[in-house]
Design a protein around this motif. Structure first.
Motif, PDB file in Angstrom:
ATOM      1  N   GLY A  95       0.708  -0.933  -0.473  1.00  0.00           N
ATOM      2  CA  GLY A  95      -0.441  -0.191  -0.329  1.00  0.00           C
ATOM      3  C   GLY A  95       0.629   1.160  -0.154  1.00  0.00           C
ATOM      4  N   GLY A  96       1.954   0.738  -0.540  1.00  0.00           N
ATOM      5  CA  GLY A  96       3.062   2.276  -0.286  1.00  0.00           C
ATOM      6  C   GLY A  96       3.604   2.025   0.843  1.00  0.00           C
ATOM      7  N   TYR A  97       3.442   1.289   1.716  1.00  0.00           N
ATOM      8  CA  TYR A  97       4.640   1.724   2.406  1.00  0.00           C
ATOM      9  C   TYR A  97       5.661   0.791   3.092  1.00  0.00           C
ATOM     10  N   ASP A  98       6.672   0.271   3.430  1.00  0.00           N
ATOM     11  CA  ASP A  98       7.654   0.008   3.798  1.00  0.00           C
ATOM     12  C   ASP A  98       7.754  -0.912   4.708  1.00  0.00           C
ATOM     13  N   ASN A  99       8.062  -1.957   4.495  1.00  0.00           N
ATOM     14  CA  ASN A  99       7.434  -2.453   5.227  1.00  0.00           C
ATOM     15  C   ASN A  99       8.257  -3.289   6.247  1.00  0.00           C
ATOM     16  N   VAL A 100       9.296  -2.128   6.118  1.00  0.00           N
ATOM     17  CA  VAL A 100      10.797  -2.553   7.093  1.00  0.00           C
ATOM     18  C   VAL A 100      10.447  -1.311   7.926  1.00  0.00           C
ATOM     19  N   THR A 101      10.789  -0.182   7.691  1.00  0.00           N
ATOM     20  CA  THR A 101      10.552   1.514   7.833  1.00  0.00           C
ATOM     21  C   THR A 101       9.725   1.980   8.426  1.00  0.00           C
ATOM     22  N   GLU A 102       8.438   1.210   7.845  1.00  0.00           N
ATOM     23  CA  GLU A 102       6.598   1.791   7.632  1.00  0.00           C
ATOM     24  C   GLU A 102       6.607   0.365   7.820  1.00  0.00           C
ATOM     25  N   PHE A 103       6.768  -0.196   9.075  1.00  0.00           N
ATOM     26  CA  PHE A 103       6.154  -1.566   8.997  1.00  0.00           C
ATOM     27  C   PHE A 103       4.758  -1.715   9.717  1.00  0.00           C
ATOM     28  N   ARG A 104       4.301  -1.064  10.904  1.00  0.00           N
ATOM     29  CA  ARG A 104       3.170  -0.341  10.932  1.00  0.00           C
ATOM     30  C   ARG A 104       1.809  -0.640  10.190  1.00  0.00           C
ATOM     31  N   LYS A 105       2.053   0.634   9.603  1.00  0.00           N
ATOM     32  CA  LYS A 105       1.243   0.577   8.171  1.00  0.00           C
ATOM     33  C   LYS A 105       0.851  -0.392   7.357  1.00  0.00           C
ATOM     34  N   ALA A 106       2.264  -1.055   6.545  1.00  0.00           N
ATOM     35  CA  ALA A 106       2.398  -1.969   6.100  1.00  0.00           C
ATOM     36  C   ALA A 106       1.537  -3.013   6.078  1.00  0.00           C
ATOM     37  N   ARG A 107       1.867  -3.567   7.958  1.00  0.00           N
ATOM     38  CA  ARG A 107       1.889  -4.769   8.466  1.00  0.00           C
ATOM     39  C   ARG A 107      -0.148  -4.527   8.471  1.00  0.00           C
ATOM     40  N   SER A 108      -0.258  -3.668   9.137  1.00  0.00           N
ATOM     41  CA  SER A 108      -2.340  -3.707   8.930  1.00  0.00           C
ATOM     42  C   SER A 108      -3.055  -3.614   7.230  1.00  0.00           C
ATOM     43  N   LEU A 109      -2.653  -3.855   6.539  1.00  0.00           N
ATOM     44  CA  LEU A 109      -2.936  -3.780   5.759  1.00  0.00           C
ATOM     45  C   LEU A 109      -3.372  -5.424   5.025  1.00  0.00           C
ATOM     46  N   ILE A 110      -2.452  -5.876   5.473  1.00  0.00           N
ATOM     47  CA  ILE A 110      -2.357  -7.561   5.060  1.00  0.00           C
ATOM     48  C   ILE A 110      -2.499  -8.958   6.290  1.00  0.00           C
ATOM     49  N   GLY A 111      -3.065  -9.489   5.435  1.00  0.00           N
ATOM     50  CA  GLY A 111      -3.438 -10.604   6.741  1.00  0.00           C
ATOM     51  C   GLY A 111      -3.061 -12.147   5.820  1.00  0.00           C
ATOM     52  N   LEU A 112      -2.472 -12.917   6.444  1.00  0.00           N
ATOM     53  CA  LEU A 112      -2.104 -13.994   6.194  1.00  0.00           C
ATOM     54  C   LEU A 112      -2.398 -14.854   6.756  1.00  0.00           C
ATOM     55  N   VAL A 113      -2.592 -16.359   5.918  1.00  0.00           N
ATOM     56  CA  VAL A 113      -3.690 -17.490   6.127  1.00  0.00           C
ATOM     57  C   VAL A 113      -1.814 -18.406   6.112  1.00  0.00           C
ATOM     58  N   PRO A 114      -1.277 -19.166   6.924  1.00  0.00           N
ATOM     59  CA  PRO A 114      -0.095 -20.070   6.895  1.00  0.00           C
ATOM     60  C   PRO A 114      -0.811 -21.458   5.795  1.00  0.00           C
ATOM     61  N   GLN A 115       0.533 -22.165   6.216  1.00  0.00           N
ATOM     62  CA  GLN A 115       0.271 -22.815   5.267  1.00  0.00           C
ATOM     63  C   GLN A 115       0.496 -24.456   6.498  1.00  0.00           C
ATOM     64  N   PRO A 128      -8.518  -7.135   6.367  1.00  0.00           N
ATOM     65  CA  PRO A 128      -7.453  -6.845   5.844  1.00  0.00           C
ATOM     66  C   PRO A 128      -7.049  -6.128   3.776  1.00  0.00           C
ATOM     67  N   ARG A 129      -6.984  -6.118   3.271  1.00  0.00           N
ATOM     68  CA  ARG A 129      -6.971  -5.053   1.754  1.00  0.00           C
ATOM     69  C   ARG A 129      -6.256  -6.489   1.156  1.00  0.00           C
ATOM     70  N   VAL A 130      -5.085  -6.825   2.125  1.00  0.00           N
ATOM     71  CA  VAL A 130      -3.983  -8.095   0.959  1.00  0.00           C
ATOM     72  C   VAL A 130      -4.328  -8.701   1.929  1.00  0.00           C
ATOM     73  N   LEU A 131      -4.751 -10.221   1.587  1.00  0.00           N
ATOM     74  CA  LEU A 131      -4.801 -11.577   2.165  1.00  0.00           C
ATOM     75  C   LEU A 131      -3.315 -12.656   1.069  1.00  0.00           C
ATOM     76  N   PHE A 132      -2.750 -13.546   1.879  1.00  0.00           N
ATOM     77  CA  PHE A 132      -1.923 -14.281   1.633  1.00  0.00           C
ATOM     78  C   PHE A 132      -2.540 -15.383   1.953  1.00  0.00           C
ATOM     79  N   LEU A 133      -2.830 -16.754   0.795  1.00  0.00           N
ATOM     80  CA  LEU A 133      -2.915 -17.700   1.353  1.00  0.00           C
ATOM     81  C   LEU A 133      -1.921 -18.710   0.727  1.00  0.00           C
ATOM     82  N   ASP A 134      -1.735 -19.123   1.938  1.00  0.00           N
ATOM     83  CA  ASP A 134      -0.199 -20.124   1.685  1.00  0.00           C
ATOM     84  C   ASP A 134      -0.817 -21.440   1.793  1.00  0.00           C
ATOM     85  N   GLU A 135      -1.223 -22.539   0.795  1.00  0.00           N
ATOM     86  CA  GLU A 135      -1.737 -23.572   0.419  1.00  0.00           C
ATOM     87  C   GLU A 135      -2.558 -23.555   1.279  1.00  0.00           C
TER      88      GLU A 135
END
Lengths: 253, 309
Positions: free
Chosen positions: B65-85, B153-160
């Protein structure tokens, strides 16, 4: 500051505590009662007063410290080890939280539990012996600082441990002996001179001594040194936890 | 469409020296479903883990979402959802509590109505007070999805996400993914089931040995690389192909009772008319004709083999 995250971790950990409240509550009450029956009544009746304090009352601060330290370590180490073991640590690592928020949540809950148990033991002890607390504010300060620092220490052990055996290794082989040899059940001044000198290298001596001073005004080492020792230990633990999160040691690839 | 996830020259070298990602560059468009395909050990999970913050990159940059996932990790991560393998759930927690925990971790206040909507959407509402250890494998996977969606989240990662689940549940999952896409969620899916990518993805990225081999619209890819097969059943079996009929892309199968002709659908001429004329001239009588198109799986296997060669 992500306060919602701190609250979420804290509430989750406290709910685990309340799920096993009977065990959390009965266990310290029972073991403290047994200590008083064995040490306070059976053996204590044959031991002279220590600096004007009955032996039963003398061991109360040490007993509280013993339980508080072991409970703080055990709760905090398990709290962070279990998510590593089950794999659920991923959600903490991917959440928008920093190391401080994670530590405040986990170690804060562990410290609260240890504090609760410390208070339970204090009230239990009041049924068996006549207690006096000469410096209540100092007592609270020592109790809170000990709960906090040993929760941080437990948190570090939980991150370090790769299996359940390692999780128990430091508490059983190092912490418990240090606590038992730290003047919980005796005054350092009762030991031969050489053991008195060796005891000064045991950090627990400073905590028990300071805590006992807050009850009866008796201490093996000056109370100022005790406060510096506990503050120094807390600072060291915070520094180690900060380093762990900065480098990702054993939590991030 | 703008890129909601922007990965630039991402490298990951593990302590042992294994290079899991070799300079991956990938742009994921907002609102799309991207299927990330690759054989075991290709780097799919490492790529997702690095974007989500579980793994630290050796070099390179990731923005969400335009935010660096290290220096702006709070904003970056708040956009992500992860479903682990792997199914990772605390066994003694109830469904409601574990989903609430994730929402809190992402800095969101209590919102029972939203969580109820998520649980109902995933058919978990009647299980909200059940401990996760009491649930079936499929239900546990749904709980993982509910947790990932708990903070909208705006981005969802589905790992298998459908590994090891039965066909019905897999199709349910596809419907859930389709609903999420309709809600505007960007979805990145890694899968071993190529039919899954074929069924629901907008674009396909193929990764092998830590390198992205291609990123392309699924339909374009299938059109560009697809080959068709014409199967010709014969009235009488042949022992060999007559010389006038023989071609490189024609083979005799099933003890001579059928012919299979492979052709490129994008070519100017398919050669079918000439083949049928040749067969007629050679006096070979036909019983039936049918065509089949190569699947995404065939394309994927072809790509990976081609690269390995």
């Amino acid at each position: 500051m992500n306060l919602h995250a701190i609250r979420a971790i804290y509430v989750k950990e406290m709910m685990r505590f309340f799920r096993t409240l009977a065990q959390s509550f009965i266990s310290p009450v029972l073991s403290t009662s047994l200590y008083f029956v064995v040490f306070g009544t059976a053996i204590g009746s044959r031991i002279q007063e220590v600096d004007g304090v009955s032996y039963g009352a003398f061991i109360v601060p040490g007993l509280i410290m013993l339980s508080v330290m072991t409970q703080a370590i055990s709760n905090a180490s398990f709290a962070i080890f279990f998510p590593k073991f089950t794999g659920t640590i991923y959600e903490v690592l991917t959440a928008p939280v920093n190391f401080l928020e994670i530590v405040v949540g986990y170690a804060g809950a562990a410290a609260t539990k240890a504090l609760f148990i410390g208070v339970v033991i204090l009230f239990t002890a009041a049924f068996f012996v006549e207690l006096q607390i000469q410096h209540p504010l100092a007592m609270i300060a020592f109790l809170v600082l000990t709960c906090t620092s040993f929760s941080l220490f437990g948190f570090i052990i939980g991150i370090w441990a790769k299996n359940f055996e390692q999780l128990q290794l430091i508490p059983l082989l190092i912490v418990t002996p240090l606590v038992f040899l730290g003047g919980s059940f005796y005054s350092i001044s009762m030991l031969p001179p050489v053991w008195q000198t060796i005891s000064m290298f045991n950090p627990v001596v400073y905590l028990v001594s300071g805590f006992r001073w807050s009850f009866y005004g008796l201490s093996d080492v000056p109370v100022g040194i005790s406060l510096v020792a506990i503050a120094g230990f807390t600072t060291l633990c915070i520094a180690v936890v900060y380093w762990i999160f900065r480098t990702g040691w054993r939590i991030r690839d | 469409m703008t890129a909601i996830v922007d990965v630039t020259d991402l490298r990951k070298v593990y302590d042992g020296g294994f290079e899991a990602l070799k300079g991956v560059t990938l742009q994921i468009r907002e609102g799309e479903i991207l299927a990330l395909l690759g054989p075991n050990g290709a780097g799919k999970t490492t790529l997702i883990s690095t974007i989500c913050g579980i793994t630290r990159a050796t070099s390179g940059r990731v923005s969400v979402g335009g935010y660096d996932n290290v220096t702006e990790f709070r904003k970056a991560r708040s956009l992500i959802g992860l479903v682990p393998q792997e199914i990772a759930l605390e066994p003694f927690e109830t469904v409601w509590n574990t989903v609430s925990l994730t929402r809190g971790l992402y800095g969101r206040g209590r919102d029972d109505a939203y969580l109820e909507k998520v649980l109902r959407q995933l058919s978990l509402w009647d299980k909200k007070d059940a401990r996760t250890m009491e649930l079936s494998g499929g239900m546990k996977r749904r709980v993982l999805i509910a947790k990932a969606l708990s903070h909208a989240p705006r981005v969802l990662f589905l790992d298998e996400p459908t590994a090891g689940v039965d066909v019905d549940l897999r199709r349910d999952m596809w419907n859930i993914v389709a609903d999420l896409k309709a809600d505007g969620v960007t979805i990145i899916l890694t899968t071993h089931y190529i039919e899954e990518a074929e069924a629901i993805a907008d674009r396909v990225a193929v990764i092998r040995k830590g390198e992205i081999l291609l990123v392309e619209e699924k339909d374009t890819l299938m059109r560009r690389m697809a080959q068709k097969e014409l199967r010709i059943e014969l009235q009488a079996p042949l022992s060999t192909l007559p010389e006038s009929v023989a071609r490189d892309n024609l083979r005799l199968v099933e003890d001579g009772s059928a012919l299979v002709y492979t052709y490129d659908t994008t070519g100017e001429r398919t050669g079918i008319t000439r083949l049928l004329a040749s067969l007629s001239e050679a006096g070979i009588a036909l019983k039936d004709l049918s065509t089949t198109q190569s699947s995404l799986e065939d394309i994927f296997v072809g790509l990976v083999k081609e690269d390995a060669a």
